[in-house]
Write an enzyme that holds these catalytic residues in place. Structure first.
Site, mmCIF file in Angstrom:
data_model
loop_
_atom_site.group_PDB
_atom_site.id
_atom_site.type_symbol
_atom_site.label_atom_id
_atom_site.label_comp_id
_atom_site.label_asym_id
_atom_site.label_seq_id
_atom_site.Cartn_x
_atom_site.Cartn_y
_atom_site.Cartn_z
ATOM 1 N N ILE A 69 8.799 6.348 16.280
ATOM 2 C CA ILE A 69 8.739 7.613 15.657
ATOM 3 C C ILE A 69 7.785 8.400 15.519
ATOM 4 C CG2 ILE A 69 7.559 7.587 12.673
ATOM 5 C CD1 ILE A 69 10.771 6.247 13.910
ATOM 6 N N ASP A 117 5.876 0.326 11.662
ATOM 7 C CA ASP A 117 4.026 0.311 11.413
ATOM 8 C C ASP A 117 3.579 -1.290 12.078
ATOM 9 O OD1 ASP A 117 3.110 1.746 8.704
ATOM 10 O OD2 ASP A 117 3.501 1.853 10.667
ATOM 11 N N ASP A 154 5.889 20.153 8.529
ATOM 12 C CA ASP A 154 7.165 21.082 8.186
ATOM 13 C C ASP A 154 8.166 20.036 7.555
ATOM 14 O OD1 ASP A 154 7.255 19.643 10.212
ATOM 15 O OD2 ASP A 154 9.561 20.373 10.488
ATOM 16 N N GLN A 155 8.451 19.128 6.869
ATOM 17 C CA GLN A 155 9.508 19.072 6.046
ATOM 18 C C GLN A 155 9.355 19.043 4.836
ATOM 19 O OE1 GLN A 155 13.154 18.402 7.941
ATOM 20 N NE2 GLN A 155 11.721 19.326 9.730
ATOM 21 N N LYS A 162 0.647 -1.257 0.134
ATOM 22 C CA LYS A 162 -0.086 0.064 -0.171
ATOM 23 C C LYS A 162 0.822 1.362 0.092
ATOM 24 C CE LYS A 162 -1.849 2.171 4.276
ATOM 25 N NZ LYS A 162 -1.128 2.969 4.747
ATOM 26 N N ASN A 163 1.433 0.970 1.119
ATOM 27 C CA ASN A 163 2.928 2.432 0.546
ATOM 28 C C ASN A 163 3.950 2.931 -0.600
ATOM 29 O OD1 ASN A 163 0.972 2.792 3.678
ATOM 30 N ND2 ASN A 163 2.855 2.150 4.923
ATOM 31 N N ARG A 168 1.036 15.182 13.507
ATOM 32 C CA ARG A 168 1.829 14.007 11.973
ATOM 33 C C ARG A 168 2.412 16.185 11.421
ATOM 34 N NH1 ARG A 168 -0.798 9.264 9.687
ATOM 35 N NH2 ARG A 168 0.847 8.721 8.825
ATOM 36 N N CYS A 177 -4.458 7.555 9.921
ATOM 37 C CA CYS A 177 -3.884 7.903 11.416
ATOM 38 C C CYS A 177 -3.547 8.647 12.324
ATOM 39 C CB CYS A 177 -3.347 6.158 11.250
ATOM 40 S SG CYS A 177 -3.411 4.624 10.404
ATOM 41 N N ARG A 223 -8.413 -0.733 5.169
ATOM 42 C CA ARG A 223 -8.044 0.416 4.121
ATOM 43 C C ARG A 223 -6.471 0.242 3.893
ATOM 44 N NH1 ARG A 223 -6.548 5.720 7.689
ATOM 45 N NH2 ARG A 223 -5.228 5.641 6.168
#
Ligand code: EPZ
Length: 430
Positions: free
Chosen positions: A329, A307, A125-126, A22-23, A122, A117, A399
């Site tokens: 994280i 994850d 800014d980067q 998915k990612n 989250r 999520c 999802r």
């Protein structure tokens, strides 16, 4: 309201096929916006975040044709800038790749602020720092993020990320692929899905090197062409089935994986007393003896993936002794713990440190998925206990997991998806 019913306490046996990542599929699908041509993307997981992204792209003029259950043709020749649907975009996080894609294609972008999520703050800014380095002027106005540039094209720049950010690395890599000049990203994230998106872009004619290391060089090209590309297997889906096999004390072969991507997960499972055998494109997971307590610290790839934190916690509830999980994280991906406590789990959270006092028998209970990975962790826990558990809010699991009920049933789980009227709605109706 759809729910999953599980009668647990049965070891899982057999083989399961892992779907596409998915990612990895998400940035690749949005990166198609850079290409004024047709792209065929294969091994795409059939999950709601992906189907949702297709709706977002159709909304800006992309033509998307389903070829098989897991492959599509995406034609972004006629897409428009800044016309994506606010409510569709805000429903997920991965839609923010549309910012990099529109900026790379049009030299400007207008996309709703992303959702995703709920892990606490989250920030992006980067991402914004990267777009500004590429010559973009970024404003957030009325719930939208807008990027404009005088030159009408992203211009090459050197960017140093203050934190290792998967989304930030991907967004800037996508924006810079057709930019004017050389872009160098330092302190880039190294996840396999970043390598996969770079490989896709290079297959379309981009000039990207270093993906998978912490320095990525992107030499902007004028134009990209269509291609056919297959997405890598989902390392987190694979890891989730590895943990399910270990937790139920079964013996499962997990096919269609890249073992290298699973190294941190395999190593941690072996520390916990699980047997993991590696093959070319599969791993076999089994457990005979008792689980051992162990400690986990989540880190950017190639460290132990965040994850997989909730799934590992569910497993460690079954291991005698105290285990610790240090979530380095995200500042708050602990909501799933309340659901495990409903089953009798003895878990404490102090800051970002989870301590699991394992070895206490868990019990079946009415449970809820609170987010994607927390939901699958609760499902794994339910598979390990006698009696019927029901899990609601399963849309959150779907999802990111393709046919999770069918795959688990194929491994011998007593599991089914049912439609149960919502008691609140039912009461009002009576
Ligand atoms: C991606 O999220 C994944 N989502 C997440 O998977 C995954 O947990 C995460 O990477 C880490 O691997 C998708 O790929 C759609 P980050 P992303 O930017 O890109 C901070 C799942 O379950 N940060 O690497 O949002 C951030 O707060 C999902 O599939 C900034 O400070 O993650 C976090 O603490 C959940 N500023 C850390 O960096 C920024 O601009 C890592 O975030 C961006 C991030």
């Amino acid at each position: 309201m759809e729910k999953i019913l599980v009668n647990g306490g049965r070891p899982l046996y057999g083989c399961v096929e892992v779907s596409g990542s998915k990612n990895a599929a998400l940035p690749i699908i949005y990166a198609c916006v850079l290409v004024k041509d047709k792209c065929i993307i294969e091994n795409v997981p059939n999950v709601s975040d992906i189907r949702h992204s297709f709706d977002i792209l159709r909304g800006i003029g992309a033509k998307i044709r389903t070829l098989t259950r897991t492959s599509v043709e995406i034609d972004c020749t006629g897409v428009k800038c800044g016309t994506s649907d606010y409510n569709l975009v805000r429903k997920m996080r991965g839609s923010y790749y549309l910012l990099g894609a529109e900026f790379g294609r049009f030299g400007r972008a207008r996309v709703a602020y992303p959702g995703g999520c709920d892990f606490g703050v989250r920030p992006i800014d980067q991402h914004i720092k990267g777009f500004e380095a590429l010559g973009g002027r970024v404003v957030t106005d009325g719930g939208y993020i807008e990027i404009n540039s005088d030159s009408g094209r992203a211009k090459g720049a050197n960017i140093y990320f203050d934190v290792s950010t998967v989304g930030g690395t991907l967004n800037i890599m996508i924006a810079a692929a057709t930019g004017d000049g050389m872009t160098v990203i330092e302190n880039a994230a190294r996840e396999p899905h970043i390598v996969d998106c770079a490989n896709f872009l290079n297959t379309c004619g981009a000039n990207i090197s270093g993906a998978g290391s912490d320095v990525i060089k992107i030499k902007g090209v004028e134009k990209l062409h269509g291609c056919t590309y297959a997405v890598i297997p989902d390392m987190i889906e694979a890891g989730s089935y590895m943990v399910a096999a270990a937790a139920t004390g079964g013996s499962v072969r997990i096919n269609n994986v890249i073992p290298k991507h699973l190294e941190a997960i395999s190593a941690k499972l072996e520390e916990a007393g699980v047997t993991v055998e590696e093959f070319d494109d599969a791993v076999h997971v089994s457990r005979e003896g008792e689980l051992k307590h162990t400690n986990v610290k989540t880190l950017p790839y190639p460290g132990f993936p965040t994850d997989m934190h909730p799934q590992m916690c569910a497993l460690l509830c079954l291991a005698e002794g105290v285990s610790f999980i240090n979530e380095s994280i995200f500042d708050n991906r602990f909501r799933y713990i309340e659901e495990l406590r409903r089953m009798g789990a003895k878990i404490k959270v102090d800051g970002r440190i989870v301590s699991v006092e394992g070895g206490h028998p868990l019990s079946a209970a009415p449970l809820m998925a609170v987010d994607l990975r927390g939901g699958v962790a609760v499902l794994i826990a339910a598979l390990t206990v006698e009696g019927q558990s029901e899990i609601s809010e399963i849309n959150l699991i779907e999802r990111g997991y393709d046919d999770v009920v069918g795959k688990l049933r194929g491994l011998g789980a007593d599991i089914k998806k049912v439609y149960l009227p919502d008691p609140v709605v039912q009461k009002k109706a009576n």
